[in-house]
Motif scaffolding. Structure first.
Motif, PDB file in Angstrom:
ATOM      1  N   SER A   1       0.843  -1.199   0.000  1.00  0.00           N
ATOM      2  CA  SER A   1       0.000   0.000   0.000  1.00  0.00           C
ATOM      3  C   SER A   1       0.879   1.251   0.000  1.00  0.00           C
ATOM      4  N   PRO A   2       0.841   2.061  -1.065  1.00  0.00           N
ATOM      5  CA  PRO A   2       1.623   3.300  -1.066  1.00  0.00           C
ATOM      6  C   PRO A   2       1.248   4.242   0.071  1.00  0.00           C
ATOM      7  N   MET A   3      -0.023   4.248   0.460  1.00  0.00           N
ATOM      8  CA  MET A   3      -0.434   5.120   1.565  1.00  0.00           C
ATOM      9  C   MET A   3       0.172   4.669   2.877  1.00  0.00           C
TER      10      MET A   3
ATOM     11  N   GLY B   1       3.878   5.401   2.733  1.00  0.00           N
ATOM     12  CA  GLY B   1       4.085   6.841   2.836  1.00  0.00           C
ATOM     13  C   GLY B   1       3.881   7.365   4.242  1.00  0.00           C
TER      14      GLY B   1
ATOM     15  N   TYR C   1       7.361   9.190  -3.128  1.00  0.00           N
ATOM     16  CA  TYR C   1       6.362   8.156  -2.838  1.00  0.00           C
ATOM     17  C   TYR C   1       4.960   8.585  -3.227  1.00  0.00           C
ATOM     18  N   THR C   2       4.729   9.894  -3.342  1.00  0.00           N
ATOM     19  CA  THR C   2       3.399  10.359  -3.740  1.00  0.00           C
ATOM     20  C   THR C   2       3.094  10.015  -5.193  1.00  0.00           C
TER      21      THR C   2
ATOM     22  N   LEU D   1       1.545   6.720  -5.135  1.00  0.00           N
ATOM     23  CA  LEU D   1       0.313   6.912  -4.382  1.00  0.00           C
ATOM     24  C   LEU D   1      -0.823   7.336  -5.301  1.00  0.00           C
TER      25      LEU D   1
END
Length: 351
Positions: free
Chosen positions: A138-140, A143, A187-188, A191
């Protein structure tokens, strides 16, 4: 109510124009031609309608994020991460006059980024709830942990630079923030690409490079604004290199994404993208501080352009439906070609 009956001798009691016609395909065809005013031998098939969406409504859930929150979150996070990298390089080469303001910039930017994110979430505890688990897919989630690790390091680096206390701890924090900084700056990109929004998802090959270059240009611009001219050499090189790469990647992404790249040229997104290229292209015509401010503005416009392009592509169903239909047609053609090869028939020629 129908008064006709079907018997062995045929249909009795039929009322033309009102009762359904039963019997062979020939009778049905004749009835269809009669009703539509056609002649014998004329095709009666209705052309297929071009499907976009039900009643023209959006296919995807709309982007409800505010540009001031998420656009600011994207820009400030990139500025913070790249500033820490540039600050560490300046400190290691003895350019304290450049390293110090960049450390302040990193702390201010990451603080603003977290504030914008929490404001979008609505309640601070929602951010804290994401720390209960770690999901590498999960990128979130990743992050959130990256921000949690980076924030204290940037804070210690800035405070020790301002007070002069604990220089060794300050240098360790500066190097630690520089190590995490590239993740904070980029990383956004995964995301936003890890969504169904066409103008974000289709740019997944380019978005990390675009965000990294944009962050480098912004950090270089901040260094040009805050440092003496004689000590701003690394900032100038980072700004020029970042601006060149940002412009090149942005242009390539827009053209190679096909239909999904169209929103980057239209509406609010197009205004921001053109503004970003305009100020980046004029970076050498101004004095150092004004050039740095232009680079910061250009980086912010790039992030806002990406944000609004995604919002526009989610609102128009053609950016979702047309590529889906094209992919279905391509798979059908590949399947037919494979079936033809298995049956011994030659594959259809591309010419």
């Amino acid at each position: 109510m129908s008064t006709s009956d079907v018997t062995r001798e045929g249909v009795r009691g039929q009322r033309p124009g009102r009762d359904a016609v039963t019997g062979s395909a020939r009778v049905v065809g004749e009835e269809q031609r009669r009703r539509h005013g056609g002649r014998r031998g004329e095709p009666t098939r209705v052309p297929d309608a071009e499907f976009r969406s039900y009643y023209g409504r959006p296919v995807l859930n709309q982007v409800v994020w505010e540009a001031s929150d998420i656009g600011g979150y994207l820009f400030l996070g990139g500025l913070a991460g790249a500033s820490s990298v540039l600050a560490a390089g300046a400190e290691l080469t003895g350019r304290d006059a450049l390293a110090r303001p960049l450390k302040y910039t990193a702390l201010a930017a990451i603080s603003g980024s977290v504030v914008a994110l929490v404001h979008d979430l609505g309640r601070p505890e929602r951010f804290l709830n994401m720390l209960r688990v770690v999901k590498p897919t999960s990128p979130m989630s990743v992050g959130t942990w990256v921000l949690t690790a980076y924030g204290p390091l940037a804070g210690v680096a800035a405070v020790t630079a301002a007070t002069g206390w604990f220089p060794r701890i300050g240098r360790a924090a500066t190097l630690g923030a520089a190590a995490v900084g590239p993740l904070v700056a980029t990383y956004t990109a995964p995301l936003v690409c890890d969504t169904a929004v066409p103008s974000w998802h289709e740019g997944y090959r380019y978005m990390p490079f675009l965000f990294a270059a944009s962050a480098s240009a912004a950090a270089g611009g901040a260094g040009l604004v805050a440092s003496p001219l004689g000590r701003s050499g690394p900032a100038r090189r980072a700004a020029v290199g970042g601006a060149l790469v940002e412009t090149a990647v942005s242009t390539a992404m827009e053209h190679r994404m096909g239909l999904a790249g169209e929103p980057y040229r239209l509406g609010t997104a197009g205004v921001f993208v053109r503004a970003a290229r305009a100020v980046l292209g004029r970076r050498s015509r101004a004095v150092s501080a004004l050039s740095g401010a232009a680079l910061l503005a250009g980086s912010a416009c790039t992030r806002l352009g990406v944000f609004h392009a995604g919002k526009q592509s989610a609102a128009d169903p053609k950016y979702t439906v047309v590529p889906q239909r094209r992919r279905m047609a391509e798979r059908a053609a590949e399947s037919a070609a494979g079936q033809g090869v298995r049956d011994g028939a030659p594959a259809p020629s591309a010419g």
